[in-house]
Design an enzyme around this catalytic site. Sequence first.
Site, mmCIF file in Angstrom:
data_model
loop_
_atom_site.group_PDB
_atom_site.id
_atom_site.type_symbol
_atom_site.label_atom_id
_atom_site.label_comp_id
_atom_site.label_asym_id
_atom_site.label_seq_id
_atom_site.Cartn_x
_atom_site.Cartn_y
_atom_site.Cartn_z
ATOM 1 N N ASP B 12 7.506 73.728 61.478
ATOM 2 C CA ASP B 12 7.557 73.174 60.124
ATOM 3 C C ASP B 12 6.142 73.090 59.586
ATOM 4 O OD1 ASP B 12 10.236 72.927 60.370
ATOM 5 O OD2 ASP B 12 10.275 70.743 60.552
ATOM 6 N N ASP B 131 22.939 75.353 56.029
ATOM 7 C CA ASP B 131 22.974 74.018 56.630
ATOM 8 C C ASP B 131 24.382 73.478 56.468
ATOM 9 O OD1 ASP B 131 20.271 74.298 57.029
ATOM 10 O OD2 ASP B 131 19.680 73.059 55.326
#
Lengths: 207, 255
Positions: B12, B131
């Site tokens: 990330d 997602d």
Amino acid sequence: MRITIFDYGAGNLHSLAKAVAGADRDVRLETDPRTALATDVLVLPGVGAFGAAADRLAAGRDAMRAAILDGLPTLGICLGMQLLLDASDEGPGAGLGVLGGRVTRLRSQRTPQIGWNTLDAPREPLIAQSGLHTAYYANSFVCRPSDPESVTAWSTHEDDRFAAAVRLRACVGVQFHPEKSSTPGRRFLDSFLRAASRGALPPLDLP
Amino acid sequence: MTLTRRVIVCLDVQDGRVVKGVNFADLRDVGDPVALAERYEAEGADELTFLDISATHEGRGTLLRIAQRTAERLFIPLTIGGGVRVVDDIAAALRAGADKVSVNSAAVRDPAILTRGAERFGAQCIVASIDAKWDGTQYRVYTAGGRHATSLEAVAWAQECVARGAGEILLTSIDADGRRGGYDLALTRAVARAVSVPVIASGGAGTAAHVVEAITEGQADAALVAGILHDGLTTVVALKQAMHASGLPVRRLAA
């Protein structure tokens, strides 16, 4: 040594340029297929689609074909390997026809083939001596050369055994991406370039 | 001899730095994405993903510069995801050195971005990132990093993404993500069976056994791993060993 990467205008040639860079190597990108031939080594990279690339190639196709048949050290990667053949089911246009045969879709359930696949029975010492046992692929189409003798390594996706590498004169084509195949892939590129600068590729191993 | 199963390491990145702690004892600057990328390649990671979690335009520009620096030194595939809104964002990421670009919320807003991206750059570099969260009756698709529920069902949406041009599915279980209790195997298997492209399982890895399960029971082609590697709980080498011991084909580093 001048290394020219033929740019079909389709995207990222950054890491390929970095992977072939080195001392005494002058790496350039060239969008004109005729100008691209003023080089010691020609690289046909592996990004883009067959139809668009064949279109970019068209104006210099005959000259490039003649140069390769005349022994210009050439490395075709993925789509660049496919351009060595006559034509492709992926899109219209003529390939270089350096090798007879057609590019067709992988006969498998899951495509694209994305990931690392093993290289079987390489007769290509540039592969065998680089420790390149597993190489990175990202493709839906593969080469079906009409002369199986030109194939110097094979891979298998599901049940489809396809040409992983080909050789004709000083021209090598690979369906995988050596520039994405970590250290062994870079060793392969380096071996090819060193052989090209010496003026002769090593003889193929016996089958 | 066959296509090997992949371990994909996800970092990330926010404003040019890797966020969430990364625990490499011998790396002094653990927040530098380029150093970490090189480190994971050396460990045997099959691919790397940078997920851009910058909220700002400036942060986005920083990520592309990082990608460029990384691509100069990384010789395994790099995927960039997060913040992709239009086809030109895909082009910019590829130009910066990404091999693949993952598209999430933008595909829900306008699925044609997948088609245009695949036509321009090839399906193999367009990853549809999905997602999903179990809502009691179905796996519902969420966007905006899990904040917004959509009316889409995950399996049907995955099929549509493939029909629209995606060459790979990155499937994250919101329920499992960060819990380290294992991937959502039912979700992963349902999507893997329904589509013809490779599926990457994401969210929930706590142990090497979880990674193995994602591929055997979940039928995924690859497993995305982040926290357990960054926190030093396991290594890519250990994950590959566990996969190999379970009979899965993996790329092993040459001696």
